[in-house]
Design an enzyme around this catalytic site. Sequence first.
Site, PDB file in Angstrom:
ATOM      1  N   LYS A 111       0.884  -1.230  -0.440  1.00 26.15           N
ATOM      2  CA  LYS A 111       0.170  -0.014   0.016  1.00 26.15           C
ATOM      3  C   LYS A 111       1.053   1.174   0.286  1.00 26.15           C
ATOM      4  O   LYS A 111       0.372   2.240  -0.134  1.00 26.15           O
ATOM      5  CB  LYS A 111      -0.781  -0.006   1.248  1.00 26.15           C
ATOM      6  CG  LYS A 111      -2.032  -0.820   1.324  1.00 26.15           C
ATOM      7  CD  LYS A 111      -3.736  -0.813   1.679  1.00 26.15           C
ATOM      8  CE  LYS A 111      -4.258  -1.736   2.209  1.00 26.15           C
ATOM      9  NZ  LYS A 111      -5.496  -1.951   2.641  1.00 26.15           N
ATOM     10  N   LYS A 193      -8.435  -9.517  -7.745  1.00 28.53           N
ATOM     11  CA  LYS A 193      -9.897  -9.310  -6.790  1.00 28.53           C
ATOM     12  C   LYS A 193     -10.528  -8.322  -6.740  1.00 28.53           C
ATOM     13  O   LYS A 193     -10.345  -7.330  -7.247  1.00 28.53           O
ATOM     14  CB  LYS A 193      -8.943  -9.286  -5.043  1.00 28.53           C
ATOM     15  CG  LYS A 193      -8.397 -10.710  -5.143  1.00 28.53           C
ATOM     16  CD  LYS A 193      -7.953 -10.253  -3.339  1.00 28.53           C
ATOM     17  CE  LYS A 193      -9.256  -9.779  -2.374  1.00 28.53           C
ATOM     18  NZ  LYS A 193      -8.843 -10.172  -1.300  1.00 28.53           N
ATOM     19  N   LYS A 196     -13.877  -3.576  -4.214  1.00 30.97           N
ATOM     20  CA  LYS A 196     -14.512  -1.926  -4.222  1.00 30.97           C
ATOM     21  C   LYS A 196     -14.100  -0.605  -4.364  1.00 30.97           C
ATOM     22  O   LYS A 196     -14.759  -0.082  -4.238  1.00 30.97           O
ATOM     23  CB  LYS A 196     -15.054  -1.491  -2.475  1.00 30.97           C
ATOM     24  CG  LYS A 196     -15.505  -2.604  -1.390  1.00 30.97           C
ATOM     25  CD  LYS A 196     -14.802  -2.629   0.066  1.00 30.97           C
ATOM     26  CE  LYS A 196     -14.713  -3.372   1.158  1.00 30.97           C
ATOM     27  NZ  LYS A 196     -14.881  -3.524   2.867  1.00 30.97           N
TER      28      LYS A 196
END
Length: 330
Positions: A111, A193, A196
């Site tokens: 990240k 993946k 959201k």
Amino acid sequence: MKRIFSGMQPTGNLHLGNYLGALKNWVKLQDDYECYYCVVDLHALTLPQDPATLRKAIREVACAYIAAGIDTNKSTLCVQSCMPAHTELSWLLSTLTPLGWMNRMTQFKDKAGKNRDLQLLGLYSYPILMAADILIYQASHVPVGEDQKQHLELTRDVAIAFNNRYGAYFTIPEPLIMGEAARIMSLRDGAKKMSKSDTSDYSRINLTDDADTIMLKIRKAKTDPEPLPDTLEDLAKRPEAQNLVSIYAAMADRPLEGVLREHAGETFSTFKKDLADLTIAKLVPITNRMRELMADPAEIDAILAKGAEKANALTQKHLKEIKERVGLWV
Ligand code: TRP
């Protein structure tokens, strides 16, 4: 009785991956474990959140838990920030965690990318809060996806460090890694993946999508021109095909192999029609229930208040015992 703790962050839209990868499994665990299912709102703050959007998202995740089948007579549903013991324990655990352990966390490295100095401390220390979430309940089992496995290993290490220093107290939690079949990928790219945060809404099926939208998204899902293969080996070479067959298998609660045997040789346009029918049949009752619950915030708020009361009773009792061991003034 064996105790489960798990949580989901209230960030963005919940989707099919959250349902098949987590919620569906959580529902099954309710009969064999004492379950605490938490909306981990403090974790969401590791990224900037708009306050009004966050508050709505917390309710929405709680509604999704119930709509998916979490029974609040059996399991406790709660919101992390209502139980102050989580953050208190998090501080105590941070005093037992060497930086070297934190520096190994691959999720932070992914990240943070190259700009380490601009990253926030909360994103870096988040695994310690997650460890506290689990340990403050003395949870014996934690259902998580593959991506959280390293955080659970850290949790175990920190628990052992505490036990060595202050005497055996914490239960060392076991991960329940959710099956490979439940790894749901983007409908636009079989290597990513389902997420959201993907900018394309066609990449995922949201738990708020209606039947027409589900049909359309499955029809437009990326595939290759070949018909369905007849072996798992051949399927594994085609990520988008594999994803659609995996979704079918997870939806139908059947092994991948059986689904493939039944549909081998079909074109994807035929298979997608079946997949859309199945997905709609399973998902629409959930999305309808979710919409009903969202329309009655007072009901969901009362459920969350009751959950917080129960969770606070347990976590405050544990926190007091922990503070006594550490030598704090209680
Ligand atoms: N870190 C988890 C995730 O991003 C969410 C989470 C926070 C969690 N605390 C937890 C999961 C405790 C299991 C147990 O998916």
